[in-house]
Design a protein around this motif. Structure first.
Motif, PDB file in Angstrom:
ATOM      1  N   ASP A 143      35.864 -80.934  25.100  1.00  0.00           N
ATOM      2  CA  ASP A 143      34.993 -79.761  25.068  1.00  0.00           C
ATOM      3  C   ASP A 143      33.874 -79.964  26.086  1.00  0.00           C
ATOM      4  O   ASP A 143      33.329 -81.059  26.204  1.00  0.00           O
ATOM      5  CB  ASP A 143      34.408 -79.587  23.668  1.00  0.00           C
ATOM      6  N   ARG A 155      38.794 -78.729  16.730  1.00  0.00           N
ATOM      7  CA  ARG A 155      39.555 -79.981  16.771  1.00  0.00           C
ATOM      8  C   ARG A 155      40.855 -79.839  15.995  1.00  0.00           C
ATOM      9  O   ARG A 155      41.923 -80.247  16.457  1.00  0.00           O
ATOM     10  CB  ARG A 155      38.743 -81.141  16.172  1.00  0.00           C
ATOM     11  N   GLU A 195      34.506 -86.298  17.276  1.00  0.00           N
ATOM     12  CA  GLU A 195      33.518 -85.229  17.147  1.00  0.00           C
ATOM     13  C   GLU A 195      32.453 -85.305  18.236  1.00  0.00           C
ATOM     14  O   GLU A 195      31.861 -84.299  18.595  1.00  0.00           O
ATOM     15  CB  GLU A 195      32.862 -85.317  15.771  1.00  0.00           C
ATOM     16  N   THR A 196      32.205 -86.501  18.761  1.00  0.00           N
ATOM     17  CA  THR A 196      31.148 -86.689  19.753  1.00  0.00           C
ATOM     18  C   THR A 196      31.677 -87.469  20.958  1.00  0.00           C
ATOM     19  O   THR A 196      32.715 -88.131  20.881  1.00  0.00           O
ATOM     20  CB  THR A 196      29.968 -87.492  19.169  1.00  0.00           C
ATOM     21  N   MET A 217      28.816 -79.537  24.264  1.00  0.00           N
ATOM     22  CA  MET A 217      28.625 -80.255  23.012  1.00  0.00           C
ATOM     23  C   MET A 217      27.164 -80.690  22.934  1.00  0.00           C
ATOM     24  O   MET A 217      26.537 -80.926  23.967  1.00  0.00           O
ATOM     25  CB  MET A 217      29.515 -81.512  22.948  1.00  0.00           C
ATOM     26  N   ASP A 262      35.845 -82.538  20.424  1.00  0.00           N
ATOM     27  CA  ASP A 262      35.156 -81.267  20.236  1.00  0.00           C
ATOM     28  C   ASP A 262      34.217 -81.417  19.046  1.00  0.00           C
ATOM     29  O   ASP A 262      34.585 -82.011  18.041  1.00  0.00           O
ATOM     30  CB  ASP A 262      36.158 -80.132  19.989  1.00  0.00           C
ATOM     31  N   ASP A 263      33.014 -80.856  19.185  1.00  0.00           N
ATOM     32  CA  ASP A 263      32.038 -80.983  18.105  1.00  0.00           C
ATOM     33  C   ASP A 263      32.339 -80.043  16.944  1.00  0.00           C
ATOM     34  O   ASP A 263      31.791 -80.209  15.864  1.00  0.00           O
ATOM     35  CB  ASP A 263      30.615 -80.748  18.630  1.00  0.00           C
ATOM     36  N   GLU A 264      33.214 -79.076  17.113  1.00  0.00           N
ATOM     37  CA  GLU A 264      33.552 -78.138  16.041  1.00  0.00           C
ATOM     38  C   GLU A 264      34.841 -78.569  15.354  1.00  0.00           C
ATOM     39  O   GLU A 264      35.910 -78.637  15.986  1.00  0.00           O
ATOM     40  CB  GLU A 264      33.701 -76.729  16.594  1.00  0.00           C
ATOM     41  N   ASP A 302      27.065 -84.043  26.856  1.00  0.00           N
ATOM     42  CA  ASP A 302      27.977 -82.937  27.132  1.00  0.00           C
ATOM     43  C   ASP A 302      29.264 -83.445  27.771  1.00  0.00           C
ATOM     44  O   ASP A 302      29.408 -84.621  28.109  1.00  0.00           O
ATOM     45  CB  ASP A 302      27.312 -81.861  27.990  1.00  0.00           C
TER      46      ASP A 302
END
Length: 124
Positions: free
Chosen positions: A50, A12, A30-31, A53, A6-8, A57
């Motif tokens: 996620d 996470r 994160e990515t 992102m 998840d990028d947030e 994506d």
């Protein structure tokens, strides 16, 4: 081990804490690129990914995960607004964890996805 992508950072951390409460070991990325590198390094039991992102994506990450290991289960996590787009791109059969979720919902979906018994006792 479950990989959370998840990028947030707060998301996470929240999902990671919930998984730890359920007794799972957790790694986080994160990515999509970081996730793919971690999967190649030490394949997890499951990926919680996620859908929305920046950059790569969730749908693209899932396609690349399938190219690495077609048997690796993926649960998409998403907010309500992206649910329709996720279903259209990933297919109706995709496992989806809709944010916000409860610990019991997370436990149940993981158990169904992995074919195991939920870790929470009924009424927990």
């Amino acid at each position: 081990m479950i990989l959370v992508v998840d990028d947030e950072a707060a998301v996470r951390a929240t999902i990671g804490q919930a998984l730890a409460e359920l007794g799972y070991r957790v790694r986080a990325a994160e990515t999509g690129e970081q996730a793919l590198a971690l999967i190649r390094e030490a394949p997890p039991q499951l990926v919680i990914l996620d859908y929305v992102m920046p950059g790569m994506d969730g749908a693209e990450v899932a396609r690349q995960i399938a190219a690495i290991d077609a048997a690796l289960p993926v649960i998409f996590s998403t907010g309500h607004g992206a649910l329709r787009a996720l279903r259209e791109s990933a297919g109706v059969a995709a496992s989806v964890l809709e944010k916000p979720f409860t610990l019991a919902e997370l436990d149940s979906l993981i158990a169904r996805t992995l074919g195991t018994t939920p870790r929470l006792r009924p009424g927990s």
